[in-house]
Motif scaffolding. Structure first.
Motif, short mmCIF file in Angstrom:
data_model
loop_
_atom_site.label_atom_id
_atom_site.label_comp_id
_atom_site.label_asym_id
_atom_site.label_seq_id
_atom_site.Cartn_x
_atom_site.Cartn_y
_atom_site.Cartn_z
N LEU A 185 34.25 39.94 33.54
CA LEU A 185 35.04 39.86 34.77
C LEU A 185 36.35 40.64 34.64
CD1 LEU A 185 34.49 36.09 35.61
CD2 LEU A 185 33.64 38.01 36.96
N PHE A 186 37.04 40.48 33.51
CA PHE A 186 38.30 41.20 33.30
C PHE A 186 38.06 42.71 33.28
CE2 PHE A 186 40.08 37.34 30.80
CZ PHE A 186 40.55 36.77 31.97
N SER A 187 37.02 43.14 32.59
CA SER A 187 36.78 44.58 32.48
C SER A 187 36.37 45.18 33.83
CB SER A 187 35.69 44.87 31.43
OG SER A 187 34.44 44.35 31.83
N PHE A 188 35.59 44.44 34.61
CA PHE A 188 35.18 44.95 35.92
C PHE A 188 36.38 44.97 36.87
CE2 PHE A 188 32.86 44.95 40.01
CZ PHE A 188 32.06 46.06 39.79
N ASP A 189 37.23 43.96 36.77
CA ASP A 189 38.45 43.94 37.58
C ASP A 189 39.33 45.13 37.25
OD1 ASP A 189 40.32 42.45 39.42
OD2 ASP A 189 41.56 42.45 37.62
N ASP A 190 39.46 45.44 35.96
CA ASP A 190 40.26 46.60 35.55
C ASP A 190 39.65 47.90 36.05
OD1 ASP A 190 42.06 44.96 34.25
OD2 ASP A 190 41.18 45.24 32.27
N ARG A 191 38.33 47.97 36.01
CA ARG A 191 37.65 49.17 36.52
C ARG A 191 37.92 49.34 38.01
NH1 ARG A 191 31.06 49.91 36.24
NH2 ARG A 191 30.89 51.79 37.55
N CYS A 192 37.91 48.27 38.75
CA CYS A 192 38.18 48.36 40.19
C CYS A 192 39.62 48.80 40.45
CB CYS A 192 37.92 47.00 40.85
SG CYS A 192 36.17 46.60 41.04
N ASP A 193 40.54 48.32 39.61
CA ASP A 193 41.95 48.62 39.83
C ASP A 193 42.33 50.02 39.34
OD1 ASP A 193 42.31 46.14 40.90
OD2 ASP A 193 43.12 45.25 39.07
N ASP A 194 41.82 50.42 38.19
CA ASP A 194 42.34 51.61 37.53
C ASP A 194 41.89 52.91 38.15
OD1 ASP A 194 43.65 49.94 35.81
OD2 ASP A 194 42.23 50.16 34.16
N ASP A 195 40.65 52.96 38.64
CA ASP A 195 40.19 54.24 39.20
C ASP A 195 39.99 54.20 40.70
OD1 ASP A 195 37.88 52.80 39.54
OD2 ASP A 195 36.59 54.11 38.34
N GLY A 196 40.55 53.17 41.35
CA GLY A 196 40.48 53.09 42.80
C GLY A 196 39.17 52.58 43.35
N LEU A 197 38.26 52.17 42.48
CA LEU A 197 36.97 51.68 42.95
C LEU A 197 37.11 50.48 43.87
CD1 LEU A 197 33.85 52.04 42.56
CD2 LEU A 197 34.03 50.33 40.72
N GLY A 198 38.08 49.60 43.56
CA GLY A 198 38.26 48.40 44.35
C GLY A 198 38.93 48.61 45.69
N GLY A 199 39.35 49.83 45.97
CA GLY A 199 39.96 50.13 47.26
C GLY A 199 39.14 51.06 48.13
N ASP A 200 37.93 51.37 47.69
CA ASP A 200 37.08 52.32 48.41
C ASP A 200 35.69 51.69 48.58
OD1 ASP A 200 35.57 54.40 49.36
OD2 ASP A 200 36.35 55.89 47.95
N PRO A 201 35.44 51.04 49.71
CA PRO A 201 34.15 50.38 49.88
C PRO A 201 32.95 51.31 49.77
CG PRO A 201 35.54 50.11 51.84
CD PRO A 201 36.35 50.84 50.84
N ALA A 202 33.12 52.56 50.14
CA ALA A 202 32.01 53.50 50.06
C ALA A 202 31.63 53.79 48.61
CB ALA A 202 32.36 54.80 50.77
N ARG A 203 32.60 53.79 47.72
CA ARG A 203 32.31 53.98 46.29
C ARG A 203 31.87 52.69 45.63
NH1 ARG A 203 37.17 55.75 43.23
NH2 ARG A 203 35.68 55.78 41.51
#
Length: 317
Positions: A79-97
């Protein structure tokens, strides 16, 4: 935030306990993440190390055996690593990605830890491999009902991340009632509770499902863990210019007040929720049922353990 929490948040009145297996489990969980490729850089590895997933597991589930504790620690690591992945490369702010990533992970959950269907394409994504490994271990060590419950709750978590991403894309702060509902899913607390129940033989899960008051107590415990997290993570999130997915921001926006006032409102909401939890817990324990006591003991450890872990968590500094 530590000083604020000590002054404004009521310390949960349960004993502080830590599993004796933490020192053994911690390096195993770190190696698990490294072998899967869940950490892609030295900075990510340091950040994940500061999260200290094994300590959180040891506080939240102090009576688990080493194998069950390791499973919970690995879930936290994922969970921590996936959360970091979403935050660090913008994945968590781009629903299309994010959508195709979520789609792949939902496919993993559909397999429930079993082998891939014949002719299917295997994708060597570290998050997918890690999630499959978690499901396979739950499948091996737990009854089918807990595996199905875990998979369903992880689906809710992933879909809630898409809700967050859509909000971020539009710079939208959710309404209070909406946020309170969705926060129960975005933190990954529910599947973590399920692995705690697995560690304790499933009796807590059976009690919760058989009693509406126990189910309500479970919801309160989830809320308290999530709101505590929001208070402790707030300062770091604001330094990083993060979005409105925090109880403090949502409360301030709903009341038309400054975020400092929202911080105090969030602390009061936590304290009020804790009082409600204690009152309901007392009523449940009055029946003298030993399974209910085990269920309550498990949730107590989670509430106190998440609070104590948050006080020293390097993840929020």
């Amino acid at each position: 935030m530590r000083a604020f929490a000590l002054e404004w948040l009521t310390r949960p009145p349960f004993p502080e306990r830590v599993s004796a297996h933490v020192a053994r489990v911690a390096p195993q969980s770190v190696r698990w993440a490294a072998d899967l490729g869940l950490v892609g850089s030295a900075a990510a590895a340091r950040r994940l190390g500061r999260a200290n997933a094994a300590e959180l597991a040891g506080r939240a589930c102090p009576d688990a055996g080493p194998e069950q504790l390791r499973l919970l620690a690995d879930l936290f690591t994922w969970l921590f690593s996936f959360d970091d992945r979403c935050d660090d490369d913008g994945l968590g702010g781009d629903p299309a990605r994010l959508a195709p990533v979520v789609g792949q992970l939902l496919g993993v959950l559909d397999r429930c830890g079993g082998p891939a269907p014949p002719g299917s394409v295997t994708v060597a994504d570290p998050a997918a491999a890690g999630l499959h490994d978690l499901c396979a271990r739950v499948r091996t060590h737990g009854p089918p009902r807990l595996l199905l419950r875990f998979a369903a709750q992880m689906r809710e978590y992933l879909l809630a991340l898409l809700w967050e991403a859509a909000n971020r894309e539009r710079a939208r702060v959710p309404a209070l009632a909406e946020y309170l509902q969705m926060r129960r899913h975005t933190a990954g607390v529910r599947p973590s509770f399920t692995l705690t129940d697995l560690a304790y033989g499933g009796l807590a899960e059976a009690t919760c499902r058989a009693d509406l008051d126990a189910s309500h107590l479970d919801d309160l415990a989830v809320d308290l863990v999530c709101w505590c997290n929001d208070v402790f993570s707030y300062a770091k999130e604001r330094r990083q210019g993060r979005d409105g997915h925090n109880l403090i921001v949502v409360l301030a926006r709903a009341a038309g007040r400054e975020e400092q006032a929202g911080l105090h409102d969030a602390a009061r909401r936590f304290n009020t929720g804790l009082r409600a939890y204690l009152e309901l817990e007392s009523a449940l324990l009055a029946g003298g049922d030993p399974d209910t006591l085990r269920f309550v003991t498990a949730r107590r450890a989670w509430i106190r353990g998440s609070y104590d872990w948050s006080l020293g968590a390097g993840r929020y500094r």
